[in-house]
Design a protein around this motif. Sequence first.
Motif, mmCIF file in Angstrom:
data_model
loop_
_atom_site.group_PDB
_atom_site.id
_atom_site.type_symbol
_atom_site.label_atom_id
_atom_site.label_comp_id
_atom_site.label_asym_id
_atom_site.label_seq_id
_atom_site.Cartn_x
_atom_site.Cartn_y
_atom_site.Cartn_z
ATOM 1 N N HIS A 1 59.895 51.607 67.939
ATOM 2 C CA HIS A 1 59.830 50.443 67.051
ATOM 3 C C HIS A 1 59.153 49.243 67.704
ATOM 4 C CE1 HIS A 1 61.831 52.182 63.681
ATOM 5 N NE2 HIS A 1 62.968 52.363 64.304
ATOM 6 N N ASN A 2 58.846 49.362 68.979
ATOM 7 C CA ASN A 2 58.143 48.278 69.665
ATOM 8 C C ASN A 2 56.705 48.133 69.152
ATOM 9 O OD1 ASN A 2 57.495 46.337 71.834
ATOM 10 N ND2 ASN A 2 56.313 48.043 72.667
ATOM 11 N N ARG A 3 56.000 49.260 69.096
ATOM 12 C CA ARG A 3 54.607 49.286 68.628
ATOM 13 C C ARG A 3 53.754 48.210 69.299
ATOM 14 N NH1 ARG A 3 53.358 52.453 64.158
ATOM 15 N NH2 ARG A 3 55.130 53.543 63.219
ATOM 16 N N ASP A 4 53.949 48.052 70.602
ATOM 17 C CA ASP A 4 53.198 47.089 71.413
ATOM 18 C C ASP A 4 53.390 45.636 70.976
ATOM 19 O OD1 ASP A 4 52.194 49.036 73.099
ATOM 20 O OD2 ASP A 4 50.363 49.320 71.926
ATOM 21 N N ARG A 5 54.473 45.363 70.250
ATOM 22 C CA ARG A 5 54.705 43.987 69.797
ATOM 23 C C ARG A 5 55.356 43.122 70.873
ATOM 24 N NH1 ARG A 5 58.472 43.831 65.291
ATOM 25 N NH2 ARG A 5 59.409 45.653 66.306
ATOM 26 N N ILE B 1 68.272 51.754 68.573
ATOM 27 C CA ILE B 1 66.817 51.744 68.768
ATOM 28 C C ILE B 1 66.109 52.809 67.938
ATOM 29 C CG2 ILE B 1 67.097 50.861 71.104
ATOM 30 C CD1 ILE B 1 66.236 53.811 71.993
ATOM 31 N N ASP B 2 66.875 53.609 67.205
ATOM 32 C CA ASP B 2 66.317 54.731 66.454
ATOM 33 C C ASP B 2 66.322 54.401 64.963
ATOM 34 O OD1 ASP B 2 65.248 57.215 66.000
ATOM 35 O OD2 ASP B 2 66.961 58.345 66.741
ATOM 36 N N GLY B 3 66.195 55.417 64.130
ATOM 37 C CA GLY B 3 66.244 55.220 62.691
ATOM 38 C C GLY B 3 64.916 54.785 62.111
ATOM 39 N N SER B 4 64.900 54.636 60.800
ATOM 40 C CA SER B 4 63.650 54.372 60.086
ATOM 41 C C SER B 4 63.310 52.891 59.949
ATOM 42 C CB SER B 4 63.729 54.990 58.683
ATOM 43 O OG SER B 4 64.810 54.416 57.947
ATOM 44 N N LYS B 5 64.268 51.996 60.252
ATOM 45 C CA LYS B 5 64.060 50.574 59.963
ATOM 46 C C LYS B 5 63.745 49.769 61.221
ATOM 47 C CE LYS B 5 67.115 50.684 55.932
ATOM 48 N NZ LYS B 5 68.345 50.141 55.310
ATOM 49 N N GLN B 6 62.520 49.266 61.273
ATOM 50 C CA GLN B 6 62.100 48.443 62.403
ATOM 51 C C GLN B 6 62.953 47.183 62.515
ATOM 52 O OE1 GLN B 6 58.113 46.269 62.606
ATOM 53 N NE2 GLN B 6 57.672 48.095 63.827
ATOM 54 N N GLU B 7 63.399 46.679 61.372
ATOM 55 C CA GLU B 7 64.182 45.437 61.406
ATOM 56 C C GLU B 7 65.523 45.626 62.115
ATOM 57 O OE1 GLU B 7 64.417 46.885 57.003
ATOM 58 O OE2 GLU B 7 62.955 46.883 58.662
ATOM 59 N N THR B 8 66.069 46.844 62.114
ATOM 60 C CA THR B 8 67.318 47.104 62.835
ATOM 61 C C THR B 8 67.106 46.916 64.333
ATOM 62 O OG1 THR B 8 68.035 48.676 61.136
ATOM 63 C CG2 THR B 8 69.121 48.812 63.271
ATOM 64 N N TYR B 9 65.985 47.424 64.826
ATOM 65 C CA TYR B 9 65.597 47.244 66.234
ATOM 66 C C TYR B 9 65.437 45.755 66.540
ATOM 67 C CZ TYR B 9 62.458 47.939 70.355
ATOM 68 O OH TYR B 9 61.852 47.922 71.588
ATOM 69 N N ASP B 10 64.710 45.061 65.677
ATOM 70 C CA ASP B 10 64.435 43.639 65.906
ATOM 71 C C ASP B 10 65.704 42.798 65.846
ATOM 72 O OD1 ASP B 10 61.863 44.567 65.938
ATOM 73 O OD2 ASP B 10 61.167 43.403 64.214
ATOM 74 N N ASP B 11 66.589 43.124 64.903
ATOM 75 C CA ASP B 11 67.841 42.370 64.779
ATOM 76 C C ASP B 11 68.712 42.542 66.022
ATOM 77 O OD1 ASP B 11 67.023 41.559 62.283
ATOM 78 O OD2 ASP B 11 68.358 42.908 61.176
ATOM 79 N N GLY B 12 68.777 43.782 66.532
ATOM 80 C CA GLY B 12 69.574 44.028 67.729
ATOM 81 C C GLY B 12 69.007 43.328 68.951
ATOM 82 N N LEU B 13 67.681 43.313 69.050
ATOM 83 C CA LEU B 13 67.030 42.614 70.155
ATOM 84 C C LEU B 13 67.381 41.130 70.126
ATOM 85 C CD1 LEU B 13 64.981 42.549 72.512
ATOM 86 C CD2 LEU B 13 63.166 42.304 70.786
ATOM 87 N N ARG B 14 67.386 40.555 68.925
ATOM 88 C CA ARG B 14 67.702 39.131 68.773
ATOM 89 C C ARG B 14 69.189 38.859 69.009
ATOM 90 N NH1 ARG B 14 67.131 38.480 63.271
ATOM 91 N NH2 ARG B 14 69.375 38.902 63.150
ATOM 92 N N ASP B 15 70.039 39.630 68.359
ATOM 93 C CA ASP B 15 71.470 39.315 68.358
ATOM 94 C C ASP B 15 72.174 39.694 69.654
ATOM 95 O OD1 ASP B 15 71.067 38.485 65.761
ATOM 96 O OD2 ASP B 15 71.824 40.326 64.847
ATOM 97 N N LEU B 16 71.722 40.777 70.293
ATOM 98 C CA LEU B 16 72.426 41.272 71.478
ATOM 99 C C LEU B 16 71.738 40.906 72.789
ATOM 100 C CD1 LEU B 16 73.338 44.836 70.154
ATOM 101 C CD2 LEU B 16 74.810 42.824 70.243
#
Length: 279
Positions: free
Chosen positions: A173-177, A121-136
């Motif tokens: 990385h949520n940013r209210d999305r 859930i950390d790091g600089s890449k929002q897509e890492t957060y989004d990918d984990g949400l989708r895949d896991l």
Amino acid sequence: MTHYPANYHTHSFYCDGKSTLEEHVREAEKQGLLQLGFSSHSPVPFENSFAISEEKLPEYIQEIDLLQQKTDVKLLKSLECDFIPSMTVDFAERKKACGLDYIIGGVHLVRPPHGNGLWFIDGSKQETYDDGLRDLFDNNIKAAVTTFWEQTFEMLETQQMDIIAHFDKIKMHNRDRFFTEDETWYKVLADKAIQLIKRHDVIIEVNTRGLYKKRCNHFYPSTELLMKARKADIPVLISSDAHKAEELTLFVPEAIAELQRCGFDHTAKFDVEKGRFLY
């Protein structure tokens, strides 16, 4: 509070930081800090690019001791320990084995209930957060965020730490999305964290990194959670979570002002003679 003469959350080349320990010390001297706590990410049992290795721990401790002989800034030894259920070393064992002054506990990698994979859930890449949400978690944000909070609860219930790091960082990385922090289910979970932090006598850090890295519109934790912490008489301190020497005091004046608005008139400070934080 008008000046904050310490930083207790500092990363270097030993983990994912971009400055040497000595560069941090020289900047601390320039900024007039009285105490500087080094807190590399603790080792984790898998290949990664962010944590110190087990083999480097003795060198890390030794270099801090050597630098102490060259500066009047009080240098403190710590680790930011990740908690991953059934995977990471017990915090108290780590503190004793390394002779640390204090432990910062945090959740950066969320382990799904089925145990397969880790959601970063950390790091600089929002897509890492989004990918984990989708895949896991099959894009089930409520299930994913609940798992983050439940892992935080387990850390507070089973591990001994002095400070809890950026404890609502799930919002970064949520940013209210996917969810908002005023949703009832989210507030219930965050409130439980506050209760456990109080019960286990843990210090909350006001972490400024999300603001100066422009990854979040507020400190960790939010104003609402800080006000609840004040009402519960939970101690706080300010951390820049510096990964570069020039970040040591970024947004600290703003954090002081925020704490004053929330009703705090003092922060926790490490007492060298007693070897612990005083509130």
